[in-house]
Design a protein around this motif. Structure first.
Motif, PDB file in Angstrom:
ATOM      1  N   ILE A 180       0.848  -1.189   0.000  1.00 32.46           N
ATOM      2  CA  ILE A 180       0.000   0.000   0.000  1.00 32.46           C
ATOM      3  C   ILE A 180       0.884   1.240   0.000  1.00 32.46           C
ATOM      4  N   VAL A 192      -7.974   3.702  -1.621  1.00 31.06           N
ATOM      5  CA  VAL A 192      -7.301   2.458  -1.984  1.00 31.06           C
ATOM      6  C   VAL A 192      -8.049   1.304  -1.327  1.00 31.06           C
ATOM      7  N   PHE A 194      -7.961  -2.876  -0.333  1.00 35.93           N
ATOM      8  CA  PHE A 194      -7.056  -3.998  -0.113  1.00 35.93           C
ATOM      9  C   PHE A 194      -7.731  -5.005   0.808  1.00 35.93           C
TER      10      PHE A 194
END
Length: 224
Positions: A180, A192, A194
């Motif tokens: 990241i 983002v 994840f």
């Protein structure tokens, strides 16, 4: 062959902490395959030309070869660009994240906000001094200059959407172990997605030079 493929995919999943890093590792291996082929071909041609005592004018002045080594690199770039763009848009794709967390960068600490269905929970994260690190419990002892007084708690095997911004200057929320790195820019909200594959503690730091306290902005994420 199928068993070997399943085993290799299991090994990649087991060794990678997030699906993002798993995809990045696969793309790296895919690109290195083309790079190895190109370097091997160039070395063979170089050795053949340097060791041969005769000059092959058909090789130097061949129009067909000119066309081949002009079109072939274009084809290779297309094979590399397609998965690169596919993974790039895949990282930004958010179907239905289970957990939403927000990260604020400040001089020089981090502010985390974890949201659930009822209310949000906001807390600040400062680096631990050497004395406080020695006084902490054994299971809470981490790396010097990387451990924080408050860890960012996230669930593993869960899709997480992280929104990042800054309160003052440009920061960068970076955790290499999770693959990241996202910039925290004032007045802008970056995102983002994840998924952490394994429980554990992951460390990172601010990856943008943000001032005199830049080296003392650690990130500590605990996946439970």
């Amino acid at each position: 062959m199928m068993n070997m493929m399943k085993l290799s995919m299991y090994d990649i999943f087991y060794n990678c902490n997030t699906s993002t890093s798993m995809v990045m590792e696969q793309f790296h291996d895919y690109t290195m395959m083309f790079l190895t082929m190109i370097i091997t071909f160039i070395l063979i041609i170089f050795v053949r030309i340097s060791t041969c005592k005769f000059t092959n004018y058909n090789f130097k002045d061949s129009m067909n070869l000119e066309i081949i080594w002009t079109i072939l690199p274009m084809v290779i770039l297309i094979f590399i660009a397609y998965p690169s763009l596919f993974y790039l848009y895949l990282f930004d794709l958010s179907i239905n994240p289970t957990v939403l967390t927000k990260v604020f960068g400040a001089q020089w600490y981090w502010i985390y906000e974890n949201f659930d269905n009822v209310e949000g929970n906001s807390y600040s994260s400062y680096p631990l001094s050497d004395l406080d690190l020695l006084k902490s419990k054994k299971y809470m002892m981490g790396w010097r200059l990387l451990e924080t007084d408050t860890r960012m708690i996230l669930p593993y095997l869960t899709e997480i959407q992280c929104l990042t911004t800054s309160l003052d200057v440009i920061h960068s929320f970076s955790i290499p172990g999770l693959g990241i790195k996202i910039d925290a820019i004032p007045g802008r909200l970056n995102s983002v997605n994840f998924q952490i594959n394994h429980p554990g503690t992951y460390y990172g730091q601010c990856a943008e030079i943000c001032g005199t306290g830049h080296s003392f902005m650690p990130i500590c994420v605990e996946a439970i």
